[in-house]
Design a protein around this motif. Sequence first.
Motif, PDB file in Angstrom:
ATOM      1  N   THR A  14       0.883  -1.382  -0.028  1.00  0.00           N
ATOM      2  CA  THR A  14      -0.108   0.131  -0.136  1.00  0.00           C
ATOM      3  C   THR A  14       0.832   1.150   0.098  1.00  0.00           C
ATOM      4  N   GLY A  15       0.527   2.303  -0.693  1.00  0.00           N
ATOM      5  CA  GLY A  15       1.309   3.484  -0.876  1.00  0.00           C
ATOM      6  C   GLY A  15       2.642   3.493  -1.501  1.00  0.00           C
ATOM      7  N   GLY A  16       2.630   2.538  -2.686  1.00  0.00           N
ATOM      8  CA  GLY A  16       3.967   2.193  -3.249  1.00  0.00           C
ATOM      9  C   GLY A  16       4.185   3.325  -4.325  1.00  0.00           C
ATOM     10  N   HIS A  71       2.387  -2.230   4.428  1.00  0.00           N
ATOM     11  CA  HIS A  71       1.643  -1.151   4.507  1.00  0.00           C
ATOM     12  C   HIS A  71       2.452  -0.069   4.727  1.00  0.00           C
ATOM     13  N   PHE A  72       2.688   0.571   3.729  1.00  0.00           N
ATOM     14  CA  PHE A  72       3.235   2.116   3.836  1.00  0.00           C
ATOM     15  C   PHE A  72       2.272   3.268   3.543  1.00  0.00           C
ATOM     16  N   ALA A  73       1.145   2.996   3.108  1.00  0.00           N
ATOM     17  CA  ALA A  73       0.150   4.087   2.960  1.00  0.00           C
ATOM     18  C   ALA A  73      -0.152   4.897   3.897  1.00  0.00           C
ATOM     19  N   ALA A  74      -0.007   6.210   4.137  1.00  0.00           N
ATOM     20  CA  ALA A  74      -0.248   7.043   5.036  1.00  0.00           C
ATOM     21  C   ALA A  74      -0.258   8.473   4.668  1.00  0.00           C
ATOM     22  N   GLU A  75      -0.846   9.293   5.584  1.00  0.00           N
ATOM     23  CA  GLU A  75      -0.684  10.757   5.407  1.00  0.00           C
ATOM     24  C   GLU A  75       0.756  10.931   6.358  1.00  0.00           C
ATOM     25  N   SER A  76       1.713  11.502   5.897  1.00  0.00           N
ATOM     26  CA  SER A  76       3.245  11.402   6.407  1.00  0.00           C
ATOM     27  C   SER A  76       3.838  12.697   6.836  1.00  0.00           C
ATOM     28  N   VAL A 119       4.618  -0.566   8.439  1.00  0.00           N
ATOM     29  CA  VAL A 119       5.695   0.263   8.445  1.00  0.00           C
ATOM     30  C   VAL A 119       5.084   1.542   9.328  1.00  0.00           C
ATOM     31  N   SER A 120       6.071   1.774  10.341  1.00  0.00           N
ATOM     32  CA  SER A 120       5.696   2.785  11.161  1.00  0.00           C
ATOM     33  C   SER A 120       6.951   3.834  11.587  1.00  0.00           C
ATOM     34  N   THR A 121       6.854   4.585  12.493  1.00  0.00           N
ATOM     35  CA  THR A 121       7.723   5.474  12.483  1.00  0.00           C
ATOM     36  C   THR A 121       8.319   5.608  14.087  1.00  0.00           C
ATOM     37  N   LEU A 167      -1.444  -0.765  -4.369  1.00  0.00           N
ATOM     38  CA  LEU A 167      -2.409   0.096  -3.935  1.00  0.00           C
ATOM     39  C   LEU A 167      -2.232   1.378  -3.645  1.00  0.00           C
ATOM     40  N   ASP A 168      -2.625   2.418  -4.304  1.00  0.00           N
ATOM     41  CA  ASP A 168      -2.293   3.635  -4.053  1.00  0.00           C
ATOM     42  C   ASP A 168      -3.442   4.526  -4.251  1.00  0.00           C
ATOM     43  N   LYS A 169      -3.725   5.574  -3.528  1.00  0.00           N
ATOM     44  CA  LYS A 169      -4.927   6.686  -3.729  1.00  0.00           C
ATOM     45  C   LYS A 169      -4.409   7.885  -4.629  1.00  0.00           C
ATOM     46  N   SER A 177      -1.507   9.294  15.377  1.00  0.00           N
ATOM     47  CA  SER A 177      -2.326   8.621  14.327  1.00  0.00           C
ATOM     48  C   SER A 177      -1.636   7.296  14.084  1.00  0.00           C
ATOM     49  N   LYS A 178      -0.125   7.408  13.863  1.00  0.00           N
ATOM     50  CA  LYS A 178       0.558   6.246  13.602  1.00  0.00           C
ATOM     51  C   LYS A 178       0.655   5.436  14.886  1.00  0.00           C
ATOM     52  N   ALA A 179       0.724   6.107  16.061  1.00  0.00           N
ATOM     53  CA  ALA A 179       0.847   5.180  17.242  1.00  0.00           C
ATOM     54  C   ALA A 179      -0.596   4.306  17.257  1.00  0.00           C
ATOM     55  N   ASP A 186      18.728   1.824   2.612  1.00  0.00           N
ATOM     56  CA  ASP A 186      18.835   1.058   3.757  1.00  0.00           C
ATOM     57  C   ASP A 186      17.568   0.742   4.319  1.00  0.00           C
ATOM     58  N   HIS A 187      16.598   1.445   4.532  1.00  0.00           N
ATOM     59  CA  HIS A 187      15.305   1.315   5.028  1.00  0.00           C
ATOM     60  C   HIS A 187      14.485   0.340   4.491  1.00  0.00           C
ATOM     61  N   CYS A 188      14.509   0.337   3.142  1.00  0.00           N
ATOM     62  CA  CYS A 188      13.605  -0.738   2.171  1.00  0.00           C
ATOM     63  C   CYS A 188      14.438  -2.052   2.415  1.00  0.00           C
ATOM     64  N   ILE A 202       8.887   6.243   0.158  1.00  0.00           N
ATOM     65  CA  ILE A 202       9.638   4.974   0.642  1.00  0.00           C
ATOM     66  C   ILE A 202       9.001   3.615   0.059  1.00  0.00           C
ATOM     67  N   GLY A 203       7.834   3.807  -0.439  1.00  0.00           N
ATOM     68  CA  GLY A 203       6.891   2.836  -0.897  1.00  0.00           C
ATOM     69  C   GLY A 203       7.560   2.533  -2.277  1.00  0.00           C
ATOM     70  N   SER A 204       7.866   3.685  -3.022  1.00  0.00           N
ATOM     71  CA  SER A 204       8.304   3.390  -4.625  1.00  0.00           C
ATOM     72  C   SER A 204       9.750   2.926  -4.470  1.00  0.00           C
TER      73      SER A 204
HETATM   74  P1  NAD Z   1       4.621   9.476   1.564  1.00  0.00           P
HETATM   75  O1  NAD Z   1       3.543  10.854   2.035  1.00  0.00           O
HETATM   76  O2  NAD Z   1       5.665  10.028   0.506  1.00  0.00           O
HETATM   77  O3  NAD Z   1       3.631   8.671   0.616  1.00  0.00           O
HETATM   78  C1  NAD Z   1       2.332   7.893   1.008  1.00  0.00           C
HETATM   79  C2  NAD Z   1       1.861   7.143  -0.002  1.00  0.00           C
HETATM   80  O4  NAD Z   1       0.534   6.844   0.363  1.00  0.00           O
HETATM   81  C3  NAD Z   1       1.512   8.103  -1.392  1.00  0.00           C
HETATM   82  O5  NAD Z   1       1.649   7.565  -2.498  1.00  0.00           O
HETATM   83  C4  NAD Z   1       0.054   8.180  -1.244  1.00  0.00           C
HETATM   84  O6  NAD Z   1      -0.735   8.450  -2.386  1.00  0.00           O
HETATM   85  C5  NAD Z   1      -0.586   6.915  -0.454  1.00  0.00           C
HETATM   86  N1  NAD Z   1      -1.763   7.247   0.258  1.00  0.00           N
HETATM   87  C6  NAD Z   1      -1.964   8.216   1.161  1.00  0.00           C
HETATM   88  N2  NAD Z   1      -3.281   7.876   1.576  1.00  0.00           N
HETATM   89  C7  NAD Z   1      -3.824   6.639   0.944  1.00  0.00           C
HETATM   90  C8  NAD Z   1      -4.864   6.136   1.296  1.00  0.00           C
HETATM   91  N3  NAD Z   1      -6.080   6.271   1.736  1.00  0.00           N
HETATM   92  N4  NAD Z   1      -5.071   5.038   0.217  1.00  0.00           N
HETATM   93  C9  NAD Z   1      -4.038   4.507  -0.544  1.00  0.00           C
HETATM   94  N5  NAD Z   1      -2.888   5.253  -0.750  1.00  0.00           N
HETATM   95  C10 NAD Z   1      -2.775   6.325   0.170  1.00  0.00           C
HETATM   96  O7  NAD Z   1       5.147   8.659   2.818  1.00  0.00           O
HETATM   97  P2  NAD Z   1       6.622   8.086   3.136  1.00  0.00           P
HETATM   98  O8  NAD Z   1       7.531   9.272   3.496  1.00  0.00           O
HETATM   99  O9  NAD Z   1       7.213   7.197   1.890  1.00  0.00           O
HETATM  100  O10 NAD Z   1       6.079   7.148   4.235  1.00  0.00           O
HETATM  101  C11 NAD Z   1       5.596   5.943   4.131  1.00  0.00           C
HETATM  102  C12 NAD Z   1       5.317   5.236   5.266  1.00  0.00           C
HETATM  103  O11 NAD Z   1       6.480   4.999   6.079  1.00  0.00           O
HETATM  104  C13 NAD Z   1       4.173   5.937   6.307  1.00  0.00           C
HETATM  105  O12 NAD Z   1       3.424   5.131   6.824  1.00  0.00           O
HETATM  106  C14 NAD Z   1       5.304   6.805   7.091  1.00  0.00           C
HETATM  107  O13 NAD Z   1       4.545   6.699   8.421  1.00  0.00           O
HETATM  108  C15 NAD Z   1       6.246   5.615   7.302  1.00  0.00           C
HETATM  109  N6  NAD Z   1       7.745   6.466   7.703  1.00  0.00           N
HETATM  110  C16 NAD Z   1       8.144   7.548   7.030  1.00  0.00           C
HETATM  111  C17 NAD Z   1       9.329   7.837   7.475  1.00  0.00           C
HETATM  112  C18 NAD Z   1      10.054   9.285   6.527  1.00  0.00           C
HETATM  113  O14 NAD Z   1      10.911   9.494   6.875  1.00  0.00           O
HETATM  114  N7  NAD Z   1       9.551   9.506   5.575  1.00  0.00           N
HETATM  115  C19 NAD Z   1      10.012   7.243   8.424  1.00  0.00           C
HETATM  116  C20 NAD Z   1       9.444   6.387   9.164  1.00  0.00           C
HETATM  117  C21 NAD Z   1       8.338   5.782   8.830  1.00  0.00           C
END
Ligand code: NAD
Length: 367
Positions: free
Chosen positions: A6-8, A80-85, A131-133, A32-34, A161-163, A229-231, A12-14
Amino acid sequence: MNILVTGGCGFIGSNFVRLLLESDRSFRLVNLDKLTYAGNLGNLADLSGDPRYRFVKGDICDREVVDRIIAEESIDRIVHFAAESHVDRSIDGPAEFVRTNVVGTFTLLEAARSAWLGGGKDAGERRFLHVSTDEVYGSLGETGYFTETTPYDPRSPYSASKASSDHLVSAYCHTYALPVLITNCSNNYGPHHFPEKLIPLIILNALKGQELPVYGDGSNVRDWLYVADHCRAILTVLERGVVGETYNIGGNSEKRNLEVVETVCDILDEVAPPLSGNAPRRSLIRFVKDRPGHDQRYAIDAGKIRNDLGWTPEVTFEEGIRRTIDWYLANPEWSAAILSGSYQDYYSSMYSERLQERGGESAAPAG
Ligand code: NAD
Ligand code: DAU
């Protein structure tokens, strides 16, 4: 493995999808990505012809779409990566963070529970990796590290929200025996990082000769990890992690924000065309109004994943930041597409007032 990512299309997902598609592993991967503002199909455009890969545009809160993918593709792994971040966006508008990060994670858990455990089935080798923080642990003083047993103390709507989502994931393991894994990682940086976050924002502003906003006095500390490295760590946990366990992931690379910004300035002065009048890019630094509730320091103890699973970071900050800058220099069209869209509105609403209030106040020398 039939993997649902999710969130690919995000940062990070990509990078994770790319790591898998560039490996010779045999698998099927559905992304699966919105495609919110942070999701970018261009992040994976060069890999879209791979027969192992399928993209579905959809929302993780949409149970029907999640059920359909799990059934159609016989999904046995969910990453599961998808999130508001972004923390700043969560301060301005927390509702979407609760919807996607909490309700979205809940929807995925319910779908996995029903498909993998429904009717008394045994989940077998199936895995749900969340995948959390490290932000769920709160903020550190000058010493100490977050370990997997540090009590949760989230302090922004994003980290709360992540917690919440982490707690739901753990609860599904304890209550239903859903085979979950949780990773809590520190700050990532690298290619395809959306320029609302510190490092890409500073790189792109400094390239254009624009002001570089540093919150507060720039003394906040983050532990930086190169995204590849995270991936690799996530793949390691997916393949060898113990069900029900949490793994902290970090770069062992603590830096003050001001130090990060100055490093970017100095490297750009060396490798990019000079600014007009040959001004050093450090002269663009502006100390601006602080983020409300700004966490002072994050630092990860990654001893568990190192000792139990043999993962360690391979890319130092010095190497990773040069690679990252090189990537932004080599891919101006990627940034141009973002900067020409709704990003302008975001940037003005986030920074205009801040920069005006503190306008003209430039950086003190590094210290
Ligand atoms: P990002 O904001 O770059 O990407 C989030 C992706 O999720 C986007 O592609 C978005 O379109 C998709 N998305 C958002 N809402 C969605 C929904 N309702 N349904 C489907 N897809 C949806 O985020 P990121 O920085 O790549 O982080 C990915 C994950 O890693 C998150 O869960 C974040 O909490 C966690 N994380 C991030 C970091 C960081 O430094 N960036 C560090 C630790 C953990
Ligand atoms: O620790 C992991 C977290 O790292 C992830 O869970 C989040 O998804 C990710 O966004 C990141 O959160 P931060 O808030 O630490 O990252 P950000 O890049 O927004 O900010 C890094 C530091 O830089 C932070 O102390 C705030 C500061 N900052 C940020 C911006 C955008 C500035 O000084 N100026 C800025 O313009």
